[in-house]
Design an enzyme around this catalytic site. Sequence first.
Site, short mmCIF file in Angstrom:
data_model
loop_
_atom_site.label_atom_id
_atom_site.label_comp_id
_atom_site.label_asym_id
_atom_site.label_seq_id
_atom_site.Cartn_x
_atom_site.Cartn_y
_atom_site.Cartn_z
N HIS A 71 -7.87 3.51 4.12
CA HIS A 71 -7.80 3.96 5.48
C HIS A 71 -9.32 4.26 6.13
O HIS A 71 -9.43 4.36 7.17
CB HIS A 71 -7.25 5.51 5.15
N ASP B 6 0.83 -1.26 -0.03
CA ASP B 6 0.04 0.11 0.16
C ASP B 6 1.06 1.32 -0.09
O ASP B 6 2.18 1.19 0.28
CB ASP B 6 -0.92 -0.01 1.34
N SER B 7 0.31 2.40 -0.32
CA SER B 7 1.03 3.64 -0.28
C SER B 7 1.49 3.80 1.34
O SER B 7 2.44 4.59 1.49
CB SER B 7 0.32 4.68 -0.65
N CYS C 245 -3.78 -1.24 -1.89
CA CYS C 245 -4.42 0.22 -2.09
C CYS C 245 -5.22 0.24 -3.13
O CYS C 245 -5.13 -0.29 -4.38
CB CYS C 245 -2.81 0.85 -2.53
N GLU D 81 -4.52 8.76 9.47
CA GLU D 81 -3.14 8.53 9.78
C GLU D 81 -2.76 9.12 11.20
O GLU D 81 -2.23 8.74 11.85
CB GLU D 81 -2.36 9.36 9.02
#
Length: 275
Positions: free
Chosen positions: A192, A16-17, A79, A158
């Site tokens: 996310h 994933d990023s 992702c 995040e």
Amino acid sequence: MTAPPLDPSAPLGVFDSGLGGLTVVRALREVLPEESIVYLGDTARVPYGTKGPDTVVKYALGCSKALVARGVKAIVIACNTVSAVAPERLRIELDLPILSVIEPGARAAVAATTRHRIGVLATAGTIASGAYPRAVGTLSTRAETFGQAAPLFVPLAEEGWTEGDVPRLAAERYLAPLAAKGVDVVVLGCTHYPLLRPTIEEVARRLIGPHVAVVDSAHATAEDTASFLRERGLARRKESPGTVKLLVTDMPRSFADQAARFLGEDAHDVHAIDL
Ligand code: DGL
């Protein structure tokens, strides 16, 4: 020359990023506890969702090659932004199975809708790609898909800022246009967003109605991966629990601090690599 056969005891590669793809790792651990996983979070270059498709494909190739070099038997793209633009290119360039998250998410949405109106929250890149409407279109001729970019959810997740006024106001702003379209399903089309699920669900019920279904692709992706490995004879024997190895391209310490929240288990052993 034919490539050597894939080894069922080899780990799965997942990338994933950044951190968000650990929600997919968590689902894989629940469904396939015997599989070992090498996870790569491209923390040096996150976010991908605001970048153009050529850049995302280039980054995805770098991540995939790093996983191939570590002997993985298949790659799960965790992702959504990469899944929206890069799987075909990765399949052409890499000689191993590539699984992604858009089709499983679309399938979960088509299964859940009764009014045939599906809302998708995702990054700007995923929405611009049209990948969700395309995937839904291959599964249903009746369902209509309405996309809404929800970029602020990524930094909120995040930061761990998943409840309270700020995420609630963001959710109201992002869900209002979908409510106006009369959707009965909202897809969390970004790695996310499941972390904000309680807030998104609460706002969705208020703006759309108690009948609304909020779906994400993590679990459906894990189920797809399990079927794929079984069908191809690539499932690892259930003799011992699988392990998780975490790799990042920057900031291993802060990744380790936050990873447990996404993963739902301890994650102190994180290694930094260069792509
Ligand atoms: N992993 C991305 C996705 O699922 C979200 C974070 C980013 O923008 O890189 O679309």
